[in-house]
Design a protein around this motif. Structure first.
Motif, PDB file in Angstrom:
ATOM      1  N   VAL A 261       0.848  -1.184   0.000  1.00  0.00           N
ATOM      2  CA  VAL A 261       0.000   0.000   0.000  1.00  0.00           C
ATOM      3  C   VAL A 261       0.889   1.241   0.000  1.00  0.00           C
ATOM      4  O   VAL A 261       1.999   1.230   0.555  1.00  0.00           O
ATOM      5  CB  VAL A 261      -0.951   0.003   1.223  1.00  0.00           C
ATOM      6  N   SER A 262       0.418   2.293  -0.627  1.00  0.00           N
ATOM      7  CA  SER A 262       1.095   3.594  -0.626  1.00  0.00           C
ATOM      8  C   SER A 262       0.041   4.661  -0.394  1.00  0.00           C
ATOM      9  O   SER A 262      -1.163   4.387  -0.412  1.00  0.00           O
ATOM     10  CB  SER A 262       1.836   3.828  -1.951  1.00  0.00           C
ATOM     11  N   CYS A 263       0.491   5.893  -0.166  1.00  0.00           N
ATOM     12  CA  CYS A 263      -0.477   6.962   0.065  1.00  0.00           C
ATOM     13  C   CYS A 263       0.131   8.313  -0.279  1.00  0.00           C
ATOM     14  O   CYS A 263       1.347   8.449  -0.427  1.00  0.00           O
ATOM     15  CB  CYS A 263      -0.962   6.963   1.517  1.00  0.00           C
ATOM     16  N   ASP A 264      -0.735   9.298  -0.397  1.00  0.00           N
ATOM     17  CA  ASP A 264      -0.284  10.670  -0.641  1.00  0.00           C
ATOM     18  C   ASP A 264      -1.098  11.636   0.197  1.00  0.00           C
ATOM     19  O   ASP A 264      -2.120  11.274   0.798  1.00  0.00           O
ATOM     20  CB  ASP A 264      -0.364  11.035  -2.134  1.00  0.00           C
ATOM     21  N   ILE A 265      -0.618  12.883   0.215  1.00  0.00           N
ATOM     22  CA  ILE A 265      -1.396  13.993   0.780  1.00  0.00           C
ATOM     23  C   ILE A 265      -1.377  15.133  -0.234  1.00  0.00           C
ATOM     24  O   ILE A 265      -0.477  15.226  -1.068  1.00  0.00           O
ATOM     25  CB  ILE A 265      -0.824  14.497   2.121  1.00  0.00           C
ATOM     26  N   ALA A 266      -2.371  16.002  -0.139  1.00  0.00           N
ATOM     27  CA  ALA A 266      -2.357  17.230  -0.931  1.00  0.00           C
ATOM     28  C   ALA A 266      -1.428  18.231  -0.264  1.00  0.00           C
ATOM     29  O   ALA A 266      -1.394  18.344   0.966  1.00  0.00           O
ATOM     30  CB  ALA A 266      -3.765  17.809  -1.031  1.00  0.00           C
ATOM     31  N   ALA A 267      -0.668  18.976  -1.068  1.00  0.00           N
ATOM     32  CA  ALA A 267       0.269  19.946  -0.514  1.00  0.00           C
ATOM     33  C   ALA A 267      -0.431  20.921   0.426  1.00  0.00           C
ATOM     34  O   ALA A 267       0.097  21.271   1.493  1.00  0.00           O
ATOM     35  CB  ALA A 267       0.957  20.707  -1.651  1.00  0.00           C
ATOM     36  N   HIS A 268      -1.628  21.350   0.056  1.00  0.00           N
ATOM     37  CA  HIS A 268      -2.312  22.352   0.879  1.00  0.00           C
ATOM     38  C   HIS A 268      -2.746  21.815   2.234  1.00  0.00           C
ATOM     39  O   HIS A 268      -3.094  22.578   3.134  1.00  0.00           O
ATOM     40  CB  HIS A 268      -3.516  22.945   0.128  1.00  0.00           C
ATOM     41  N   GLN A 269      -2.748  20.488   2.408  1.00  0.00           N
ATOM     42  CA  GLN A 269      -3.244  19.912   3.654  1.00  0.00           C
ATOM     43  C   GLN A 269      -2.386  20.289   4.862  1.00  0.00           C
ATOM     44  O   GLN A 269      -2.860  20.289   5.992  1.00  0.00           O
ATOM     45  CB  GLN A 269      -3.325  18.383   3.535  1.00  0.00           C
ATOM     46  N   VAL A 270      -1.104  20.609   4.619  1.00  0.00           N
ATOM     47  CA  VAL A 270      -0.226  20.998   5.725  1.00  0.00           C
ATOM     48  C   VAL A 270      -0.133  22.521   5.887  1.00  0.00           C
ATOM     49  O   VAL A 270       0.578  23.008   6.762  1.00  0.00           O
ATOM     50  CB  VAL A 270       1.192  20.412   5.549  1.00  0.00           C
ATOM     51  N   ALA A 271      -0.847  23.251   5.045  1.00  0.00           N
ATOM     52  CA  ALA A 271      -0.767  24.719   5.082  1.00  0.00           C
ATOM     53  C   ALA A 271      -1.874  25.359   5.910  1.00  0.00           C
ATOM     54  O   ALA A 271      -1.754  26.524   6.305  1.00  0.00           O
ATOM     55  CB  ALA A 271      -0.803  25.284   3.658  1.00  0.00           C
ATOM     56  N   PHE A 272      -2.952  24.623   6.168  1.00  0.00           N
ATOM     57  CA  PHE A 272      -4.102  25.182   6.872  1.00  0.00           C
ATOM     58  C   PHE A 272      -4.625  24.182   7.895  1.00  0.00           C
ATOM     59  O   PHE A 272      -4.376  22.982   7.801  1.00  0.00           O
ATOM     60  CB  PHE A 272      -5.235  25.519   5.889  1.00  0.00           C
ATOM     61  N   THR A 273      -5.383  24.690   8.855  1.00  0.00           N
ATOM     62  CA  THR A 273      -6.168  23.847   9.754  1.00  0.00           C
ATOM     63  C   THR A 273      -7.621  24.295   9.683  1.00  0.00           C
ATOM     64  O   THR A 273      -7.951  25.305   9.052  1.00  0.00           O
ATOM     65  CB  THR A 273      -5.669  23.950  11.212  1.00  0.00           C
ATOM     66  N   ASP A 274      -8.489  23.558  10.350  1.00  0.00           N
ATOM     67  CA  ASP A 274      -9.916  23.888  10.287  1.00  0.00           C
ATOM     68  C   ASP A 274     -10.213  25.272  10.858  1.00  0.00           C
ATOM     69  O   ASP A 274     -11.180  25.925  10.441  1.00  0.00           O
ATOM     70  CB  ASP A 274     -10.741  22.826  11.005  1.00  0.00           C
ATOM     71  N   SER A 275      -9.380  25.760  11.762  1.00  0.00           N
ATOM     72  CA  SER A 275      -9.620  27.089  12.337  1.00  0.00           C
ATOM     73  C   SER A 275      -9.491  28.205  11.300  1.00  0.00           C
ATOM     74  O   SER A 275     -10.022  29.311  11.500  1.00  0.00           O
ATOM     75  CB  SER A 275      -8.659  27.347  13.498  1.00  0.00           C
ATOM     76  N   ASP A 276      -8.819  27.936  10.178  1.00  0.00           N
ATOM     77  CA  ASP A 276      -8.667  28.951   9.131  1.00  0.00           C
ATOM     78  C   ASP A 276      -9.974  29.207   8.372  1.00  0.00           C
ATOM     79  O   ASP A 276     -10.057  30.159   7.595  1.00  0.00           O
ATOM     80  CB  ASP A 276      -7.578  28.532   8.141  1.00  0.00           C
ATOM     81  N   LEU A 277     -10.974  28.369   8.597  1.00  0.00           N
ATOM     82  CA  LEU A 277     -12.255  28.543   7.903  1.00  0.00           C
ATOM     83  C   LEU A 277     -13.215  29.455   8.662  1.00  0.00           C
ATOM     84  O   LEU A 277     -14.373  29.611   8.264  1.00  0.00           O
ATOM     85  CB  LEU A 277     -12.920  27.179   7.659  1.00  0.00           C
ATOM     86  N   ILE A 278     -12.739  30.091   9.708  1.00  0.00           N
ATOM     87  CA  ILE A 278     -13.597  30.920  10.536  1.00  0.00           C
ATOM     88  C   ILE A 278     -14.218  32.072   9.750  1.00  0.00           C
ATOM     89  O   ILE A 278     -15.299  32.570  10.079  1.00  0.00           O
ATOM     90  CB  ILE A 278     -12.798  31.460  11.749  1.00  0.00           C
ATOM     91  N   ASP A 279     -13.541  32.494   8.644  1.00  0.00           N
ATOM     92  CA  ASP A 279     -14.055  33.604   7.830  1.00  0.00           C
ATOM     93  C   ASP A 279     -14.858  33.135   6.626  1.00  0.00           C
ATOM     94  O   ASP A 279     -15.186  33.930   5.750  1.00  0.00           O
ATOM     95  CB  ASP A 279     -12.895  34.481   7.353  1.00  0.00           C
ATOM     96  N   PHE A 280     -15.141  31.838   6.537  1.00  0.00           N
ATOM     97  CA  PHE A 280     -16.001  31.285   5.481  1.00  0.00           C
ATOM     98  C   PHE A 280     -15.427  31.497   4.076  1.00  0.00           C
ATOM     99  O   PHE A 280     -16.174  31.730   3.122  1.00  0.00           O
ATOM    100  CB  PHE A 280     -17.416  31.881   5.539  1.00  0.00           C
TER     101      PHE A 280
END
Length: 427
Positions: A261-280
């Motif tokens: 098995v192998s896996c990947d992540i999207a580059a942007h996944q390490v740039a933000f957290t859920d708290s960054d969505l506070i401004d919609f």
């Protein structure tokens, strides 16, 4: 083409010149010479000041929208965006209209990129129309050139279909790619289920939805191997876009137990957290969603220890009408081809060589592609970049502009790509 690049630092762990500053002479499609103070004759000369070079980068997860949704992205614009992002090869998802479930659609896309600067690899659908009901003709699609099989933006929900696909593809030494998500648990979800979703009143997408489905997929993979005596050194299953701490642990345990098995992540996944969505900001509405700081920390650790094999852009273009809406009505996804390298460099915590590995040797091993070599006589499939340059992302070559990075200052700039006897420079 005859091209001489002077004083460029080679970043390639497989090259005997790794870490050294050399001249590179390219003639036609091949590397003619690597050395010091080369005489290029009548060659075009690029004077490199702080320039680095590696094997050409591969993006394993790109939505092209062509055929069917060319107003969002077409095959010409996606190649332009890929080249500006440093990618010489990209894998296109099958979620077009029609879906890539026939040889006609597959050949249309592959021939569009034939002989070009950016090579287009096509992943074919597992099921017709990617609806999770009836199998496609996977043997025919494999023989026609499909690089992998996936329903792309639609995770395979049916366990029996998933198991039979693993068994069906093994004799072909073909790859199944799947994003783990239990759609019953994510129904109407808008963002990560956590404190921020509660504060702003958004329906959450629980980590459990990813982790339960990933656990199921890994259990089924192990069961299939018991039935089939899998012999390949390549992964049988590639898990796309993991995003939680527990998902990382499940992949790590599976690899330790010898599962292919192998896996990947999207580059942007390490740039933000859920708290960054506070401004919609709907440009931050992606799937899987941005998770907690604890999840991001686990992802960075998994990148460093090799649990995560590749970094992808998860390039997902949408027009203004799909994103300039109330948050709960906007589509998921952001564009990422042009910013993936910079974002990974700024936020992954990895050393430069390891980031390059996640864009080069990692994806190629998973996809059964041969690594381009930085040596004399080898095909010139190369990406040129500067690791310390700051730049402002103020123009996108994608048709869609759904990215939070437009107008932002980034670090790490792609300066050119060479492939298939063609070149482009952004000096």
């Amino acid at each position: 083409m005859k091209l001489l690049i002077r004083s460029v630092q080679i970043i390639d762990k497989k090259s005997p010149f790794n870490g050294q500053v050399k001249d590179i002479l390219i003639e036609g499609k091949n590397i003619k010479s690597i050395g010091d103070k080369l005489d290029g004759g009548d060659a075009e000369v690029i004077e490199a000041d702080g320039l680095c070079v590696s094997a050409g980068w591969v993006d394993m997860r790109v939505a092209s929208r062509d055929p069917g949704f060319e107003h969002k992205e077409d095959l010409t614009s996606v190649r332009a965006a890929a080249a500006h992002g440093g990618f010489t090869e990209i894998v296109l998802l099958p979620n077009t209209e029609p879906v890539v479930h026939s040889k006609d659609t597959l050949n249309y896309i592959r021939q569009s990129g034939s002989g070009g600067l950016v090579k287009l690899h096509v992943a074919a659908a597992v099921t017709r129309k990617a609806e999770g009901v009836d199998f496609t003709e996977m043997i025919d699609l494999h023989e026609a050139g499909a690089i992998a099989f996936t329903d792309g933006e639609h995770p395979v929900q049916n366990a029996d279909l998933f198991l039979k696909t693993i068994l069906y593809l093994q004799p072909l030494n073909a790859l199944l790619m799947n994003r783990p998500e239990d759609r019953q648990l994510t129904l109407y979800g808008q963002m990560h289920e956590g404190l921020t979703s509660t504060l702003i009143g958004m329906k959450g997408i629980p980590s459990l939805a990813e982790e339960m489905m990933l656990n199921r997929d890994l259990k089924l993979l192990g069961y299939a191997l018991e039935k089939s005596m899998y012999k390949s050194d390549s992964p049988a299953l590639h898990v796309s876009l993991i995003s939680t701490k527990r998902a990382v642990e499940l992949i790590r345990e599976a690899k330790k137990n010898g599962l292919p098995v192998s896996c990947d992540i999207a580059a942007h996944q390490v740039a933000f957290t859920d708290s960054d969505l506070i401004d919609f900001d709907t440009n931050l509405k992606v799937n899987p969603p941005f998770r907690s700081a604890e999840d991001v920390k686990a992802i960075r650790e998994a990148l460093a220890d090799g649990t995560i094999d590749a970094i992808v852009s998860d390039h997902n273009p949408h027009d203004e009408e799909s994103k300039n809406l109330e948050f709960d009505h906007a589509d998921f996804g952001m564009t990422g081809l042009e910013t993936a390298f910079s974002v990974a460099l700024m936020h992954s915590g990895l050393a430069l060589q390891d980031i390059i590995g996640k864009f080069t040797t990692g994806p190629r091993r998973i996809l059964r592609l041969q690594d381009p070599l930085l040596e004399e006589g080898a095909l010139a499939n190369l990406t040129f970049f500067e690791k310390d340059t700051n730049w402002t992302f103020n123009k996108s070559f994608s048709k869609s502009k759904n990215t939070p990075f437009l107008g932002q200052e980034l670090r790490g700039k792609v300066r050119g790509v060479v492939n298939n006897g063609k070149q482009e420079w952004y000096l």
